[in-house]
Scaffold this active site. Sequence first.
Site, PDB file in Angstrom:
ATOM      1  N   VAL A 148      47.271  45.812  32.826  1.00 14.67           N
ATOM      2  CA  VAL A 148      47.962  47.074  33.073  1.00 14.67           C
ATOM      3  C   VAL A 148      47.609  48.047  31.945  1.00 14.67           C
ATOM      4  CG1 VAL A 148      50.177  48.228  33.407  1.00 14.67           C
ATOM      5  CG2 VAL A 148      49.856  45.872  34.225  1.00 14.67           C
TER       6      VAL A 148
ATOM      7  N   ASP B  82      60.764  37.192  41.539  1.00 17.89           N
ATOM      8  CA  ASP B  82      60.313  37.088  40.152  1.00 17.89           C
ATOM      9  C   ASP B  82      61.069  38.065  39.252  1.00 17.89           C
ATOM     10  OD1 ASP B  82      58.819  35.790  38.230  1.00 17.89           O
ATOM     11  OD2 ASP B  82      57.047  37.043  38.480  1.00 17.89           O
TER      12      ASP B  82
ATOM     13  N   LEU C 178      48.724  48.186  28.297  1.00 21.06           N
ATOM     14  CA  LEU C 178      50.169  47.958  28.267  1.00 21.06           C
ATOM     15  C   LEU C 178      50.523  46.486  28.370  1.00 21.06           C
ATOM     16  CD1 LEU C 178      51.380  50.883  30.572  1.00 21.06           C
ATOM     17  CD2 LEU C 178      51.391  50.797  28.073  1.00 21.06           C
ATOM     18  N   GLY C 179      49.657  45.703  29.034  1.00 20.00           N
ATOM     19  CA  GLY C 179      49.970  44.286  29.184  1.00 20.00           C
ATOM     20  C   GLY C 179      48.949  43.545  30.015  1.00 20.00           C
TER      21      GLY C 179
ATOM     22  N   GLY D 238      46.493  37.561  36.567  1.00 18.36           N
ATOM     23  CA  GLY D 238      45.142  37.858  37.002  1.00 18.36           C
ATOM     24  C   GLY D 238      44.699  39.293  36.820  1.00 18.36           C
ATOM     25  N   GLY D 239      45.404  40.062  35.998  1.00 13.89           N
ATOM     26  CA  GLY D 239      45.022  41.458  35.845  1.00 13.89           C
ATOM     27  C   GLY D 239      45.476  42.060  34.536  1.00 13.89           C
TER      28      GLY D 239
END
Length: 350
Positions: A70, A192, A62-63, A67-68
């Site tokens: 999804v 954010d 998904l994205g 640092g990760g």
Amino acid sequence: MIMTLVIRERRHRQALRLSLPKPQITSSSHNFLNQTQRPSLITSPSSHGIRSLLDLEKVAVLGHGNGGIVYKVHHKKNNSFYALKVLNFDRNGIGFRQPPTLEAEILKRVVDSPYIVRCHAVFYDHANVTPTLQTKGVSGDLSFVMEYMEGGSLHDILQQHRRLPEEVICVLAKSVLEGLNYLHGMNIVHRDIKPSNLLVNEKGEVKIADFGVSHVVEGRFEANDMNAGTCAYMSPERFDLERWGGENVDEFVGDVWSLGVVMLECLLGHFPLIGPQQRPDWATLMCAICFGERLEMPEKASEEFQSFVRRCLEKDWRKRGTVLELLKHPFVKRNSCCSNKVMRDYVLCR
């Protein structure tokens, strides 16, 4: 010339504050280090029977970011879809703006709001973490099993439609304000708010996501914490505490500023604070946000919309509108704001 020197001086001084702090070793981190090597469930706010990552099958990416990765995943036992956010701590010791375990702690708290993307379970695995990272308080990869939002993000919707009409924006504004009211009531500052962190489901419901740089306010104000987040949506006091801050800064109204920027972006179809030919680097954004002239609203914008955005985008945080005030604003009290149907129609026609 004098203004240029002032900006340059502030830029160099502020740039020092933007350096990434080393993650602190917390009691939670020590506890994680003592766990077994197998990925394990560390918290399950609303597990839906999710007891193991082995029950999840990856369907799509998904994205990426922060640092990760999804993923869209399918739970084989309950036949449901979820979003799996995996934070990877690499062997080079690239740090995060704050210990990632704090995001897990915050997600354990925010379990009963329809305006926050729900976390169903959090797993961790420290099998691949080096001793160097362990000494920095990094305990391993964290995996968050989140509510799957079928409509994607507001960023995706803007990519498709470019701009949104006011009847859609007011639904969006009301939902985000309700989410912020819930978070602020728990002393959580999101820090954010931006289009990619506002997600929409198939019902047209808008929810706040991603607490990777969020902060729990616990009395004393920490100036060093003001730099977390995405520069383009930061409020003036977070860029330049000397000029716009002062004592006892209300951290919560920084989220209100970010909301105002997002709402104006939705109407205009582009980021509103700098020109289309300007490069959105740190110095340009700081000048625009801290020293820019009064915003010029599009002529087509209603008086209610203009008033709402101006209340959000007051440079002086003391004069800025609060979440509770804005929830009573005429712009979000429109009849169309009472239904998610308009937003749902936008999502479904993508």
